[in-house]
Design an enzyme around this catalytic site. Structure first.
Site, PDB file in Angstrom:
ATOM      1  N   SER A 184       0.861  -1.189   0.000  1.00 32.64           N
ATOM      2  CA  SER A 184       0.000   0.000   0.000  1.00 32.64           C
ATOM      3  C   SER A 184       0.897   1.239   0.000  1.00 32.64           C
ATOM      4  O   SER A 184       2.079   1.151   0.369  1.00 32.64           O
ATOM      5  CB  SER A 184      -0.844   0.000   1.280  1.00 32.64           C
ATOM      6  OG  SER A 184      -1.508   1.239   1.456  1.00 32.64           O
ATOM      7  N   TYR A 233      -1.677  -0.671  10.572  1.00 37.26           N
ATOM      8  CA  TYR A 233      -1.870  -1.044   9.167  1.00 37.26           C
ATOM      9  C   TYR A 233      -0.592  -0.770   8.384  1.00 37.26           C
ATOM     10  O   TYR A 233      -0.135  -1.615   7.599  1.00 37.26           O
ATOM     11  CB  TYR A 233      -3.050  -0.253   8.582  1.00 37.26           C
ATOM     12  CG  TYR A 233      -3.328  -0.560   7.126  1.00 37.26           C
ATOM     13  CD1 TYR A 233      -3.828  -1.807   6.745  1.00 37.26           C
ATOM     14  CD2 TYR A 233      -3.103   0.390   6.134  1.00 37.26           C
ATOM     15  CE1 TYR A 233      -4.090  -2.090   5.406  1.00 37.26           C
ATOM     16  CE2 TYR A 233      -3.366   0.121   4.802  1.00 37.26           C
ATOM     17  CZ  TYR A 233      -3.857  -1.118   4.448  1.00 37.26           C
ATOM     18  OH  TYR A 233      -4.113  -1.399   3.116  1.00 37.26           O
TER      19      TYR A 233
END
Ligand SMILES: NC(=O)c1ccc[n+]([C@@H]2O[C@H](COP(=O)([O-])OP(=O)(O)OC[C@H]3O[C@@H](n4cnc5c(N)ncnc54)[C@H](OP(=O)(O)O)[C@@H]3O)[C@@H](O)[C@H]2O)c1
Length: 242
Positions: free
Chosen positions: A140, A153
């Site tokens: 990501s 995350y």
């Protein structure tokens, strides 16, 4: 897209969002897709749309090593080989650290890191034997930057990048290609995992690119000649600063 046609592509997290669209777009180009996730009903709908034997659904929870092994073995049993594994399944329950949502931290690590590692462990013996293959790990932009509310995350997605880079170097002797793809905000169901209302309101109106941007990136990498290894792709909405 002659290097996509006929390839056997296993994709985790294909019951929605990026994984679902990637499976659909690969299948349109003549690849055989093995789609995995926990929601089998959604996978079965996708297989109905794509047709059998071109597509196969396998129920898998990537936090369970034996289920990931079963996903890979089922693909081998049906198609005889695997050309690409896409470790895409993921979970993003963003929250501020002070809220101590430890169960969500645990699940993030189990799905986003251990899930990828179980995929890697299941596929390495297959690719070593074949002396070919491609691993695509989904990181990501959060694997490149840390935003408030995204520490755990981001930690998981930094880990995915580290794993990809190690794999890239170590699997050279076996002719295995490794791509780490880092999407920015993309249309999917990912935000549904957020239980922290302060974060939800912050993200409510962010711009997101269509999931076909993700599938186009994967197709670009898979379609390269066997001697070309695309290792890093990062994309984001033009309007996004980070
Ligand atoms: N969308 C974005 O903006 C964005 C940006 C950067 C990175 N990413 C990454 O892209 C990947 C795909 O996410 P998405 O955006 O498409 O979100 P999504 O629509 O929520 O899809 C997530 C997928 O992961 C699967 N999954 C979650 N936990 C799982 C588990 N334990 N076992 C098996 N499958 C599991 C879900 O299926 P089931 O619930 O049916 O199991 C679903 O198919 C993730 O790794 C995410 O971190 C997305």
């Amino acid at each position: 897209m002659s290097n996509v046609k006929g390839k056997v592509i296993v994709i985790t997290g294909a019951s929605s969002g990026l994984g679902l669209v990637a499976a659909r777009e690969f299948a349109k180009l003549g690849a055989k897709v093995v789609v995995g996730a926990r929601r089998l009903d959604r996978l079965n709908e996708l297989v109905k749309e794509l047709g059998q034997p071109e597509a196969t659904a396998v129920k898998v929870d990537v936090t369970k090593r034996e289920q990931v092994e079963n996903l890979v073995q089922t693909a081998l049993d049906i198609y005889g080989r695997i050309d690409v594994l896409v470790n895409n399944a993921g979970y993003m329950p963003l929250s501020y650290m002070e809220k101590c949502k430890v169960d969500e931290w645990d699940a993030t690590i189990d799905i986003n890191i251990k899930g990828v590692l179980y995929g890697v462990a299941a596929i390495i013996p297959v690719f070593k034997k074949q002396k070919s293959g491609q691993i695509i790990n989904v990181s990501s932009v959060a694997g490149h930057n840390v935003l408030m509310g995204g520490a755990v995350y981001s930690a998981s997605k930094y880990a995915v990048r580290a794993i990809s880079e190690g794999l890239r170097q170590e699997l050279k002797p076996y002719n295995v290609r490794v791509l780490n793809v880092s999407p920015g905000a993309t249309e999917s169901d990912l935000l549904q995992g957020i239980t922290d209302e302060d974060i939800n309101s912050r993200l409510a109106n962010i711009q997101r690119v269509p999931a076909t941007v993700f599938s186009d990136a994967l197709i670009f990498a898979v379609n390269q000649p066997e001697n070309v290894d695309i290792n890093e792709i990062i994309f984001r909405p033009t309007s996004s600063v980070i």
